[in-house]
Design a protein around this motif. Structure first.
Motif, PDB file in Angstrom:
ATOM      1  N   ILE A   1       3.595   5.232  -7.859  1.00 52.02           N
ATOM      2  CA  ILE A   1       3.621   4.269  -6.746  1.00 52.02           C
ATOM      3  C   ILE A   1       3.125   2.903  -7.235  1.00 52.02           C
ATOM      4  CG2 ILE A   1       2.489   3.669  -4.565  1.00 52.02           C
ATOM      5  CD1 ILE A   1       2.524   6.675  -3.903  1.00 52.02           C
ATOM      6  N   SER A   2       2.082   2.923  -8.075  1.00 56.01           N
ATOM      7  CA  SER A   2       1.475   1.658  -8.501  1.00 56.01           C
ATOM      8  C   SER A   2       2.344   0.898  -9.497  1.00 56.01           C
ATOM      9  CB  SER A   2       0.114   1.928  -9.133  1.00 56.01           C
ATOM     10  OG  SER A   2      -0.718   2.620  -8.249  1.00 56.01           O
ATOM     11  N   PHE A   3       3.058   1.600 -10.372  1.00 55.90           N
ATOM     12  CA  PHE A   3       3.740   0.908 -11.471  1.00 55.90           C
ATOM     13  C   PHE A   3       5.259   0.980 -11.416  1.00 55.90           C
ATOM     14  CE2 PHE A   3      -0.461   1.742 -13.383  1.00 55.90           C
ATOM     15  CZ  PHE A   3      -0.809   0.426 -13.646  1.00 55.90           C
ATOM     16  N   GLU A   4       5.801   1.967 -10.721  1.00 54.13           N
ATOM     17  CA  GLU A   4       7.253   2.125 -10.800  1.00 54.13           C
ATOM     18  C   GLU A   4       7.970   1.969  -9.468  1.00 54.13           C
ATOM     19  OE1 GLU A   4       8.015   5.619 -13.658  1.00 54.13           O
ATOM     20  OE2 GLU A   4       5.862   5.217 -13.685  1.00 54.13           O
ATOM     21  N   VAL A   5       7.303   2.341  -8.364  1.00 56.23           N
ATOM     22  CA  VAL A   5       7.965   2.228  -7.063  1.00 56.23           C
ATOM     23  C   VAL A   5       8.004   0.763  -6.647  1.00 56.23           C
ATOM     24  CG1 VAL A   5       7.748   2.773  -4.611  1.00 56.23           C
ATOM     25  CG2 VAL A   5       7.297   4.530  -6.326  1.00 56.23           C
ATOM     26  N   ARG A   6       9.158   0.305  -6.172  1.00 50.26           N
ATOM     27  CA  ARG A   6       9.286  -1.090  -5.748  1.00 50.26           C
ATOM     28  C   ARG A   6       8.363  -1.355  -4.556  1.00 50.26           C
ATOM     29  NH1 ARG A   6      13.661  -4.527  -6.768  1.00 50.26           N
ATOM     30  NH2 ARG A   6      14.665  -2.748  -7.731  1.00 50.26           N
ATOM     31  N   GLY A   7       7.502  -2.335  -4.706  1.00 49.42           N
ATOM     32  CA  GLY A   7       6.571  -2.658  -3.617  1.00 49.42           C
ATOM     33  C   GLY A   7       5.474  -1.619  -3.424  1.00 49.42           C
ATOM     34  N   GLY A   8       5.390  -0.670  -4.337  1.00 51.50           N
ATOM     35  CA  GLY A   8       4.425   0.418  -4.159  1.00 51.50           C
ATOM     36  C   GLY A   8       2.989  -0.047  -4.236  1.00 51.50           C
ATOM     37  N   LEU A   9       2.712  -0.896  -5.250  1.00 53.25           N
ATOM     38  CA  LEU A   9       1.319  -1.312  -5.454  1.00 53.25           C
ATOM     39  C   LEU A   9       0.814  -2.132  -4.265  1.00 53.25           C
ATOM     40  CD1 LEU A   9      -1.168  -1.388  -7.211  1.00 53.25           C
ATOM     41  CD2 LEU A   9      -0.237  -3.362  -8.386  1.00 53.25           C
ATOM     42  N   ILE A  10       1.644  -3.064  -3.786  1.00 52.90           N
ATOM     43  CA  ILE A  10       1.157  -3.894  -2.674  1.00 52.90           C
ATOM     44  C   ILE A  10       0.996  -3.041  -1.414  1.00 52.90           C
ATOM     45  CG2 ILE A  10       3.401  -4.771  -1.895  1.00 52.90           C
ATOM     46  CD1 ILE A  10       1.995  -7.425  -1.331  1.00 52.90           C
ATOM     47  N   MET A  11       1.865  -2.056  -1.240  1.00 47.10           N
ATOM     48  CA  MET A  11       1.726  -1.160  -0.086  1.00 47.10           C
ATOM     49  C   MET A  11       0.423  -0.372  -0.191  1.00 47.10           C
ATOM     50  SD  MET A  11       3.827  -1.176   2.353  1.00 47.10           S
ATOM     51  CE  MET A  11       5.386  -1.834   2.816  1.00 47.10           C
ATOM     52  N   ARG A  12       0.140   0.144  -1.387  1.00 40.70           N
ATOM     53  CA  ARG A  12      -1.111   0.890  -1.597  1.00 40.70           C
ATOM     54  C   ARG A  12      -2.307  -0.012  -1.287  1.00 40.70           C
ATOM     55  NH1 ARG A  12      -3.107   2.020  -6.775  1.00 40.70           N
ATOM     56  NH2 ARG A  12      -5.040   2.402  -5.677  1.00 40.70           N
ATOM     57  N   GLN A  13      -2.219  -1.246  -1.791  1.00 39.70           N
ATOM     58  CA  GLN A  13      -3.359  -2.144  -1.610  1.00 39.70           C
ATOM     59  C   GLN A  13      -3.511  -2.582  -0.157  1.00 39.70           C
ATOM     60  OE1 GLN A  13      -4.367  -3.704  -5.938  1.00 39.70           O
ATOM     61  NE2 GLN A  13      -3.301  -5.238  -4.728  1.00 39.70           N
ATOM     62  N   ILE A  14      -2.377  -2.843   0.528  1.00 40.38           N
ATOM     63  CA  ILE A  14      -2.462  -3.181   1.954  1.00 40.38           C
ATOM     64  C   ILE A  14      -3.058  -2.004   2.716  1.00 40.38           C
ATOM     65  CG2 ILE A  14      -1.072  -3.580   4.030  1.00 40.38           C
ATOM     66  CD1 ILE A  14       0.804  -5.271   2.356  1.00 40.38           C
ATOM     67  N   HIS A  15      -2.620  -0.796   2.365  1.00 40.97           N
ATOM     68  CA  HIS A  15      -3.120   0.410   3.034  1.00 40.97           C
ATOM     69  C   HIS A  15      -4.632   0.524   2.868  1.00 40.97           C
ATOM     70  CE1 HIS A  15      -2.393   4.332   4.887  1.00 40.97           C
ATOM     71  NE2 HIS A  15      -3.179   4.905   3.986  1.00 40.97           N
ATOM     72  N   HIS A  16      -5.102   0.287   1.648  1.00 45.90           N
ATOM     73  CA  HIS A  16      -6.538   0.440   1.379  1.00 45.90           C
ATOM     74  C   HIS A  16      -7.347  -0.681   2.057  1.00 45.90           C
ATOM     75  CE1 HIS A  16      -9.358   2.489  -1.674  1.00 45.90           C
ATOM     76  NE2 HIS A  16     -10.093   1.944  -0.735  1.00 45.90           N
TER      77      HIS A  16
END
Lengths: 528, 255
Positions: free
Chosen positions: A95-110
């Motif tokens: 999610i952090s490195f390969e999914v498109r928009g994954g990292l920002i989604m993870r960070q917004i979630h946190h």
């Protein structure tokens, strides 16, 4: 002139009404009035953060694998290539490195999780200090306390899911907390984790708890929380026309709805900014969880921090009775203390009503200074909580400020018992002084800055009567109403200098007291 | 007389011949560099001894025996010298809980001379030949998390130990300092001999430390010091809640 669009809209409305008969309900709802005050929006931050949590969390579930199955990493992050890890951690890396928009989604979630809890606490403080929890709203207070506790549990479950080194360290502590329960501790820990730590099932169990069970309950409680606000009506500060029986504010449609809708997007905007600009929980740096590893500076997210702090402050007492070990060093700070704290929090409205013999309905809010004991109790509790919170980060404090961690711990241990009573006394005195200042204002009015010389040669300073929205707000007791009637001396026209800040004149002009509700505001009876 | 001469002349010829062979070998046949190295080494040791007597002996003793001010240096090896002096920790400025990193007082040649001198006093660990940071990155990360992160933090930013002692940030440490720290175990740090972590493993850790402190980007934005959840919580309150309260005040003022 009815346009085609309007015709279509009314046609649709008729169509819906023919089938649901809901027009009365909708009309009443749209005409519902909410009082305006900035502090009434703090709870909304929690609501909107929760919506952002649901949206971003849904996106994350599309890619997250809640499984502790062991895999060998062959993904994009080279410093972990070939390292064995759980599927949960691997999918979080993906999610952090390969999914498109994954990292920002993870960070917004946190970030949304941190702000969800922070806004709940700020909202709780607003409700506490203004006495909004009093009869008839004690049930809604209980719902709020329930949401606070569930939020902590939900946050901890989410913190544990990526199965990185930090998650595992937190779970290891959770296991120890379960172990410390007298008599049944071992069995309780085995039951929750499915065996000796780490057990191999905890991720699989936490995942549905985190994405389905607890959010479902939270959603239900939020609905009940808001329904009660709707049904019992929002509290408000006293003011001209704002009485125990009348709410003045904006109608749901259009003013309040537009305001709330706009505020949702502003909250979303702040969360997106944080998610895009500030790195949170860099799990790739922590590495996969391995029970033999631990990092310095392993802390929980802030809302669990006070329990970490209480554990760090607790002396290492361990008792042995024959063959049995009893661990007050873990049991007291992690279970007994929060039990007492949340218990007192939940019972506070009932305790206060009992001790003050207050059985009346309250739709008007208190100003904190007018209830010195409650305000002082609140300030005392916040001090206690803050000391625990600081203790939870004692190693970071020691590291950044080059202090001895031992001295910090001793100081905080003493401070935990010494500071809250001092803060209680100081706050109470502070409130009483503010009350005296209010009395002065009510009695003498605002200093106008004009000095008048009397024929006798005496100089007097002229004062201006307090504008009505403030005199009504301040005149909370019969004695104060008495004070107000004396008014000011000196003859001034109806237009008076508008107050600035804490009622100091600034030379502007305000309107005389409104006879009816101000423009754009609607009156609503408190009793339907 | 004749008998005496003949008895000794044989030995004399033999001695002469040996001397000539030895002299010729020394002059032409011996590997020159080794001889020069040996000479340089003894010069380095002597230079190092002079530096030691000036800068170190007050605390560590004229014969490295140690004293009230400092520990004995017999047997600590060149690595300990390189770590302590090259990171500026030695010479110590004041008696504090732990020697802080300071401006380096000696240049690389002088440090090598000091190291050669201490090495000559009872041996001890020395730096291996070749590059120190060409180890395996993933292996280094795993070993770092097992052996180092419990004090130095997951990102090498350091952490607190008891009574004002601390595990320092690894960011200012170069490869030689990181490697010799593991070899010599300064202050509260354990020593990692080649039996505990092999040369390759220590090189892997060195590689990983240099990677996280100098090469690793923060794809998520501002790293917040890489201290973990404590600064994150502060940002949530000071920036997040702070900004949102300003917004509520703004909306409230417009209502």
């Amino acid at each position: 002139m009815a346009t085609a669009v309007e015709k279509g809209a009314s046609g649709a409305a008729v169509w819906v009404d023919d089938r649901l008969g809901s027009s009365n309900f909708i009309k009443r709802s749209l005409n519902k009035v909410f009082p305006d005050h900035w502090s009434f929006m703090l709870g909304e931050i929690a609501l909107y953060s929760f919506i952002v949590l649901l949206l971003s969390g849904t996106y994350l579930t599309l890619f997250f694998e809640g499984s502790s199955r062991e895999v060998i990493y062959h993904g994009a992050y080279t410093p972990l290539k070939g390292i064995p890890m759980s599927a949960a951690y691997e999918s979080t890396l993906r999610i952090s490195f390969e999914v498109r928009g994954g990292l920002i989604m993870r960070q917004i979630h946190h970030w949304a999780a941190l702000l969800f809890m922070a806004s709940i606490v700020v909202h709780l403080m607003r409700v506490f200090f203004t006495g909004a929890f009093r009869k008839p709203r004690e049930l809604n207070w209980l719902l709020g306390v329930g949401l606070l506790v569930l939020g902590i549990l939900e946050g901890f479950a989410g913190y544990s899911l990526p199965d990185d080194l930090l998650s595992g360290t937190g779970l290891r502590i959770a296991y120890s907390i379960a172990l410390s329960i007298p008599v049944i501790g071992t069995w309780a820990a085995f039951l929750v984790f499915g065996g000796e730590y780490p057990g191999g099932e905890i991720i699989e169990r936490l995942y549905p708890i985190h994405i389905l069970l607890v959010p479902g309950i939270i959603l239900g409680l939020i609905t009940a929380h808001l329904a009660l606000v709707w049904y019992q009506k929002h509290t408000q500060f006293a003011g001209p026309g704002r009485t125990e029986d009348t709410v003045i504010g904006s109608k749901v449609y259009p003013a309040y709805g537009a305001k709330a809708g706009g505020f949702f997007f502003l909250v979303f905007g702040v969360l997106t900014l944080l998610g895009g600009l500030a790195q949170i929980n860099p799990i790739w740096l922590y590495g996969p969880y391995d029970p033999s590893q631990v990092s310095a500076g392993s802390q929980p997210d802030w809302y669990v921090g006070f329990l970490d702090g209480s554990t760090r402050l607790m002396p290492n007492w361990e008792l042995r009775f024959w063959d049995y070990t009893f661990s007050p060093n873990v049991l007291l700070p992690t279970q007994v203390l929060p039990g007492i704290l949340f218990g007192l929090l939940a019972l506070y409205p009932f305790l206060e009503a009992k001790l003050t013999r207050d059985r009346a309905y309250h739709n008007l809010l208190d100003r904190p200074r007018d209830k010195p004991v409650r305000t002082a109790l609140g300030a005392m509790s916040i001090t206690f909580y803050l000391i625990l919170l600081i203790a939870g980060g004692n190693d970071i404090v020691a590291s950044i400020f080059h202090l001895s961690i031992n001295e910090i711990t001793y100081t905080l241990r003493a401070g935990l018992f010494i500071l809250p009573p001092l803060v209680y006394v100081a706050t109470k005195r502070f409130c009483l002084s503010l009350q005296r200042a209010d009395d002065e204002l009510l009695h003498h009015g605002i200093e106008s800055g004009t000095i008048r010389r009397l024929p006798s040669g005496e100089f007097v300073e002229e004062t201006v009567p307090l504008p009505p929205q403030y005199s009504v707000l301040l005149a909370t007791t019969p004695e104060r109403k008495e004070l107000t009637s004396h008014g000011a001396h000196g003859d001034h026209p109806a237009a008076t200098p508008a107050p600035r800040g804490f009622f100091r004149p600034r030379g502007g002009v305000i309107e005389p007291a409104p006879e009816k509700a101000p423009d754009g505001k609607e009156l609503e009876g408190t009793v339907d | 007389m004749t008998s005496t001469r003949s008895r000794f002349s044989g030995y004399a010829v033999l001695l002469l011949a040996l001397a000539m062979v030895g002299g010729l070998y020394t002059a032409f046949g011996a590997p020159k560099s080794k001889a020069a190295d040996g000479a340089n080494q003894s010069i380095a040791i002597e230079e190092g001894r002079q530096l030691y007597l000036q800068g170190c002996s007050t605390c560590h003793g004229l014969n490295n025996e140690g004293g009230a001010g400092g520990p004995t240096l017999i047997g600590v090896g060149a690595s300990a010298v390189i770590f302590q002096v090259e990171s500026g920790r030695m010479p110590l400025a004041a008696g504090v809980a732990q020697a802080p990193r300071k401006k380096v007082k000696y240049d690389r040649t002088q440090i090598d001379q000091l190291a050669a001198y201490i090495e000559s006093r009872g041996g001890g660990p020395t730096l291996p030949k070749g590059r120190l940071d060409d180890g395996d990155l993933a292996l280094g990360g795993d070993l770092f998390r097992t052996n180092c992160s419990s004090c130095h933090n997951f990102a090498g930013v350091g952490g607190a130990l008891t009574r004002s002692k601390y595990a320092p940030s690894l960011k200012p440490a170069d490869e030689r300092v990181i490697y010799t720290a593991m070899q010599s175990g300064p202050e509260n740090m354990p020593r990692f001999s080649d039996n505990q972590l092999t040369v390759d493993e220590k090189k892997a850790i060195t590689r990983y430390v240099r990677y996280i402190t100098h090469e690793a980007k923060d794809p998520g934005g501002a790293p917040l010091g890489r201290y973990g959840p404590v600064p994150e919580g502060l940002v949530a309150f000071l920036v997040g809640i702070g900004l949102l309260i300003v917004i509520t005040l703004w909306i409230g003022a417009r209502a």
